[in-house]
Design a protein around this motif. Structure first.
Motif, PDB file in Angstrom:
ATOM      1  N   VAL A 294       0.625  -1.078   0.028  1.00  0.00           N
ATOM      2  CA  VAL A 294       0.060   0.102  -0.214  1.00  0.00           C
ATOM      3  C   VAL A 294       0.858   1.056  -0.134  1.00  0.00           C
ATOM      4  N   THR A 295       0.713   2.072  -1.060  1.00  0.00           N
ATOM      5  CA  THR A 295       1.299   3.482  -1.010  1.00  0.00           C
ATOM      6  C   THR A 295       0.225   4.472  -0.236  1.00  0.00           C
ATOM      7  N   LEU A 296       0.836   5.127   0.660  1.00  0.00           N
ATOM      8  CA  LEU A 296       0.099   6.318   1.368  1.00  0.00           C
ATOM      9  C   LEU A 296       0.191   7.576   0.871  1.00  0.00           C
ATOM     10  N   LEU A 297       1.431   8.125   0.743  1.00  0.00           N
ATOM     11  CA  LEU A 297       1.825   9.386   0.310  1.00  0.00           C
ATOM     12  C   LEU A 297       2.371   9.041  -0.853  1.00  0.00           C
ATOM     13  N   ALA A 298       2.342  10.358  -1.801  1.00  0.00           N
ATOM     14  CA  ALA A 298       2.801  10.398  -3.080  1.00  0.00           C
ATOM     15  C   ALA A 298       3.243  11.903  -3.622  1.00  0.00           C
ATOM     16  N   PRO A 299       4.539  12.057  -4.104  1.00  0.00           N
ATOM     17  CA  PRO A 299       4.903  13.435  -4.473  1.00  0.00           C
ATOM     18  C   PRO A 299       3.982  14.058  -5.634  1.00  0.00           C
ATOM     19  N   VAL A 300       4.133  15.377  -5.550  1.00  0.00           N
ATOM     20  CA  VAL A 300       3.458  16.150  -6.685  1.00  0.00           C
ATOM     21  C   VAL A 300       4.248  15.693  -8.125  1.00  0.00           C
ATOM     22  N   GLY A 301       3.283  15.691  -9.112  1.00  0.00           N
ATOM     23  CA  GLY A 301       3.645  15.303 -10.502  1.00  0.00           C
ATOM     24  C   GLY A 301       3.118  13.889 -10.609  1.00  0.00           C
ATOM     25  N   GLN A 302       2.652  13.319  -9.355  1.00  0.00           N
ATOM     26  CA  GLN A 302       2.008  11.971  -9.606  1.00  0.00           C
ATOM     27  C   GLN A 302       0.649  12.095  -9.360  1.00  0.00           C
ATOM     28  N   SER A 303      -0.108  10.886 -10.036  1.00  0.00           N
ATOM     29  CA  SER A 303      -1.616  10.914  -9.784  1.00  0.00           C
ATOM     30  C   SER A 303      -1.773  10.892  -8.163  1.00  0.00           C
ATOM     31  N   GLN A 304      -2.888  11.528  -7.684  1.00  0.00           N
ATOM     32  CA  GLN A 304      -3.074  11.302  -6.269  1.00  0.00           C
ATOM     33  C   GLN A 304      -2.214  11.745  -5.579  1.00  0.00           C
ATOM     34  N   ALA A 305      -1.377  12.788  -5.696  1.00  0.00           N
ATOM     35  CA  ALA A 305      -0.437  13.335  -4.846  1.00  0.00           C
ATOM     36  C   ALA A 305      -0.743  13.716  -3.596  1.00  0.00           C
ATOM     37  N   TYR A 306      -0.059  13.476  -2.447  1.00  0.00           N
ATOM     38  CA  TYR A 306      -0.519  13.563  -1.233  1.00  0.00           C
ATOM     39  C   TYR A 306       0.761  13.687  -0.162  1.00  0.00           C
ATOM     40  N   TYR A 307       0.901  14.821   0.408  1.00  0.00           N
ATOM     41  CA  TYR A 307       2.157  14.804   1.301  1.00  0.00           C
ATOM     42  C   TYR A 307       1.733  15.954   2.310  1.00  0.00           C
ATOM     43  N   ALA A 308       3.079  15.903   3.305  1.00  0.00           N
ATOM     44  CA  ALA A 308       2.873  16.812   4.251  1.00  0.00           C
ATOM     45  C   ALA A 308       4.243  17.697   4.206  1.00  0.00           C
ATOM     46  N   LEU A 309       4.093  19.025   4.562  1.00  0.00           N
ATOM     47  CA  LEU A 309       5.278  19.877   4.570  1.00  0.00           C
ATOM     48  C   LEU A 309       5.081  20.841   5.750  1.00  0.00           C
ATOM     49  N   TYR A 310       6.144  21.584   5.986  1.00  0.00           N
ATOM     50  CA  TYR A 310       6.095  22.315   7.282  1.00  0.00           C
ATOM     51  C   TYR A 310       6.903  23.716   6.780  1.00  0.00           C
ATOM     52  N   GLY A 311       6.711  24.870   7.447  1.00  0.00           N
ATOM     53  CA  GLY A 311       7.617  25.876   7.195  1.00  0.00           C
ATOM     54  C   GLY A 311       7.214  26.907   8.332  1.00  0.00           C
ATOM     55  N   TRP A 312       7.616  28.157   8.022  1.00  0.00           N
ATOM     56  CA  TRP A 312       7.312  29.362   8.839  1.00  0.00           C
ATOM     57  C   TRP A 312       6.784  30.453   7.930  1.00  0.00           C
ATOM     58  N   ALA A 313       5.700  31.153   8.398  1.00  0.00           N
ATOM     59  CA  ALA A 313       5.123  32.047   7.851  1.00  0.00           C
ATOM     60  C   ALA A 313       5.715  33.488   8.329  1.00  0.00           C
ATOM     61  N   PRO A 314       6.046  34.482   7.465  1.00  0.00           N
ATOM     62  CA  PRO A 314       6.569  35.601   7.856  1.00  0.00           C
ATOM     63  C   PRO A 314       5.613  36.514   8.446  1.00  0.00           C
ATOM     64  N   GLY A 315       6.218  37.258   9.483  1.00  0.00           N
ATOM     65  CA  GLY A 315       5.492  38.421  10.101  1.00  0.00           C
ATOM     66  C   GLY A 315       6.254  39.649  10.087  1.00  0.00           C
ATOM     67  N   SER A 316       6.271  40.500  10.705  1.00  0.00           N
ATOM     68  CA  SER A 316       6.939  41.825  10.725  1.00  0.00           C
ATOM     69  C   SER A 316       8.546  41.627  10.473  1.00  0.00           C
ATOM     70  N   GLY A 317       9.037  42.342   9.557  1.00  0.00           N
ATOM     71  CA  GLY A 317      10.573  42.464   9.397  1.00  0.00           C
ATOM     72  C   GLY A 317      10.846  41.363   8.557  1.00  0.00           C
ATOM     73  N   LEU A 318       9.844  40.535   7.953  1.00  0.00           N
ATOM     74  CA  LEU A 318      10.502  39.330   6.920  1.00  0.00           C
ATOM     75  C   LEU A 318       9.533  39.341   5.736  1.00  0.00           C
ATOM     76  N   ALA A 319      10.123  39.105   4.730  1.00  0.00           N
ATOM     77  CA  ALA A 319       9.420  38.835   3.442  1.00  0.00           C
ATOM     78  C   ALA A 319       9.345  37.317   3.187  1.00  0.00           C
ATOM     79  N   LEU A 320       8.387  36.950   2.277  1.00  0.00           N
ATOM     80  CA  LEU A 320       8.258  35.566   1.921  1.00  0.00           C
ATOM     81  C   LEU A 320       9.439  34.844   1.583  1.00  0.00           C
ATOM     82  N   ASP A 321      10.308  35.136   1.100  1.00  0.00           N
ATOM     83  CA  ASP A 321      11.573  34.399   0.879  1.00  0.00           C
ATOM     84  C   ASP A 321      12.746  34.444   1.882  1.00  0.00           C
ATOM     85  N   ASP A 322      12.109  35.078   2.944  1.00  0.00           N
ATOM     86  CA  ASP A 322      12.982  35.081   4.056  1.00  0.00           C
ATOM     87  C   ASP A 322      12.843  33.589   4.914  1.00  0.00           C
ATOM     88  N   VAL A 323      11.971  33.260   4.760  1.00  0.00           N
ATOM     89  CA  VAL A 323      11.241  32.120   5.616  1.00  0.00           C
ATOM     90  C   VAL A 323      11.464  30.916   4.733  1.00  0.00           C
TER      91      VAL A 323
END
Length: 605
Positions: free
Chosen positions: A117-146
């Motif tokens: 059984v395949t649970l997760l699949a990368p983008v570019g494949q049918s039924q892409a399904y994935y988890a990702l993490y990150g930081w959203a920028p606030g004051s003093g930061l631009a989108l590319d800074d995080v």
């Protein structure tokens, strides 16, 4: 209640069961799958909400609006291998996405050679399904800074993520902020993610950590059974919410990005994710801390998404901060999920769809699971569970069958009473009540076995259909999957010939039933013969057809449920026969069987 009313109640209950069977055997049509969700190297954007606290100091975060962080297809991005005793896969260093995961212990079909059984699949494949993490920028930061969905992280060369070897990813934005993401995984299905940031710059900044699950399109194997929940599942401060994919499409439209979204503020504990029939992915923030749980649907790109957004943090120069969370990605095994709940994930066991009768389904499954561990065979465990249930309700059944025996004893007095009072119904009712009181008979007691059986039947059906432990569970011989209908049929000489019968759910499968449904029909028919056929022609016809209607109706049910029903009928027959004999009434089973085969005299013309 007299025989006529009792039989009317029985017919009403059975009619309801027939309707239930129809909806189960003929579910609503499945939604057509979209074959062109993701094509080539064009990847839809994944939006990450920003703030988890009202009045955040960051100007961007304070709006509580999502920021679009467009992902890009990167098949050539470096990958970090995942290898444990139970799962295998990899993590794309482009965004640090957990997007490739297979479950080693489970196969697509019951064939030992089928794919795992395949649970997760990368983008570019049918039924892409994935988890990702990150930081959203606030004051003093631009989108590319995080770090976001497209950030290229660094990992130790040759590293492999395993229970013994955690891995730390790192990224420096070149402007004074350094980020690390420590990944660990246990022996089952739980990832732990520790996100950290250090401000080595000259200014104070604000940012918010988040986690996202993105699912491109609905699952192709969506069951669409009313008895099963598939879709978004969320626990928020002790309140469980189950939302279908259609429900997510009905969320309020966000005017900023056109998505349909819903945000819940969680004060203390909870989690959010997507659940399938047997598999689940769930984002679990650090329990005991506030966060926002976001669910959204992007109608332009057919993306379903769930997010956890932790509170915005403010970092002065030289300060650091960390955010801990977990990701469950695997099979909905009762023992594993129960263990996670015991370690502090509130309400996690409710991720298994126990249904309305949870007060019955939970203990029923717990006992069934224990019996299976002791016996080593789920079929015999179901039979053992049936015996235990019959022992548990025996005191009530004893009173019921004893009352039925007394009703048979006073039948001649009832007939004499009818002749004496004639058509005076009021007097007949009064005389009957007096007779019942004198003979200490409770006419309603005969209905109790039926009423007890209904919630137990529904609960066990729910357990067998929903729980993973019944999937591909063997019994003996041709019965190698108790969650599937009986595979034997007249067309393959009841399993003697080496080919499968009709497709489950087809018309042929409903007609050419197998051994277990046949045994079910016979056991119901023999149980009826404890009593003579009713004198009323209509009731007689209903009772004559009932076993065979159930035989065909339950032929398409999970074979484990049919095993339970056969065992239940057999035990019930034995109990009723012995109890009625002990109270002076001797059921003429063979005589009643003979009489059912006698030709009825032709009516005079």
């Amino acid at each position: 209640m007299d025989d006529q009313n009792k039989n009317l109640l029985l017919a009403t209950v059975l009619s309801g069961l027939v309707l239930l069977g129809w909806y189960i055997l003929v579910p609503p049509p499945e939604a057509p799958a979209d074959a062109a969700l993701v094509e080539g190297n064009l990847l839809p954007p994944v939006d990450a909400p920003v703030d988890a606290t009202a009045g955040a100091p960051a100007a961007t975060a304070a709006t509580n609006e999502p920021i679009s962080t467009a992902t890009e297809s990167a098949p050539d991005a470096p990958r970090l291998t995942i290898e444990t005793p139970r799962v295998s896969g990899s993590i794309s260093l482009r965004g640090g996405r957990i997007d490739d995961l297979a479950l080693k212990d489970y196969r697509v079909t019951n064939d030992a050679e089928s794919d795992i059984v395949t649970l997760l699949a990368p983008v570019g494949q049918s039924q892409a399904y994935y988890a990702l993490y990150g930081w959203a920028p606030g004051s003093g930061l631009a989108l590319d800074d995080v770090p976001g969905a497209n950030t290229l992280w660094s990992a130790p060369e040759g590293a492999t993520l395993s229970p013994e070897t955690p891995v730390t990813l790192s990224w420096d934005n070149g402007k004074g902020l350094t980020f690390e993401r420590e990944l660990t995984i246990d022996d089952n299905y739980m990832f732990s993610i520790r996100q950290s940031v250090t401000n080595n710059g000259d200014t104070t900044v604000s940012l918010a950590p988040y986690g996202t699950l993105a699912r491109h399109g609905e699952p192709q194997d969506l069951k669409n059974f009313f008895i099963l929940h598939e879709g978004l599942i969320r626990e928020s401060d002790g309140e469980l919410a189950e939302l279908d994919y259609d429900d997510m499409q009905d969320f309020e439209v966000n005017p900023r990005d056109g998505s349909n979204s819903e945000t819940i503020s969680v004060e203390n504990a909870g989690w959010i994710g997507f659940t399938d029939h047997y598999w689940m992915t769930t984002l679990v923030p650090e329990q005991g801390k506030a966060f926002r749980a976001v669910a959204k649907y992007d109608p332009r790109r057919e993306i379903y998404q769930s997010d956890i957004v932790m509170p915005t943090i403010t970092l002065a120069t030289g300060e650091s901060s960390t955010a801990n969370s977990q990701l469950f990605a695997g099979a909905k095994e009762w023992a594993a999920i129960r263990a996670y709940e015991k370690t502090g994930i509130e309400g996690f066991l409710d991720s298994i769809d126990w249904g309305w009768f949870a007060f019955l389904t939970k203990p029923i499954f717990a006992v069934l699971h224990w019996l299976n561990l002791q016996i080593g065979n789920m079929g015999w465990a179901i039979i053992g569970l049936t015996v235990l249930i019959k022992i548990l309700v025996f005191p009530l059944a004893y009173k019921s069958y004893a009352s039925m025996a007394k009703m048979k004893e006073i039948q001649p007095k009832m007939e004499a009473l009818k002749e004496r009072v004639g058509d005076d119904r009021q007097k007949m009712q009064q005389e009957m009540m007096a007779l019942y009181k004198k003979e200490k008979v409770n006419p309603a007691a005969g209905c109790l076995p039926i009423l007890i059986q209904i919630p137990i039947f529904f609960s066990l059906y729910k357990v067998i259909f929903v729980t993973l432990e019944l999937r591909h569970a063997p019994f003996f011989g041709p019965f190698q999957d108790l969650s599937a209908p009986d595979p034997t049929t007249f067309m393959n000489l009841f399993g003697l010939l080496p080919f499968e019968g009709p497709e489950p759910g087809s018309i042929l499968a409903l007609v050419f039933i197998g051994i277990l449904p046949l045994l079910l029909g016979v056991s119901m028919w023999v149980q009826q013969k404890l009593n003579p056929a009713p004198t009323d022609p209509t009731q007689q016809m209903i009772f004559a057809w009932m076993p065979w209607v159930f035989m065909f109706m339950l032929g398409g049910f999970a074979s484990g449920l049919v095993v339970y029903w056969i065992a239940n009928n057999t035990i019930t027959f034995t109990q009723q026969y012995l109890i009625m004999r002990s109270h002076g009434y001797k059921p003429d089973v063979f005589g009643n069987i003979k009489s059912s085969f006698k030709k009825k005299p032709k009516a005079d013309s």
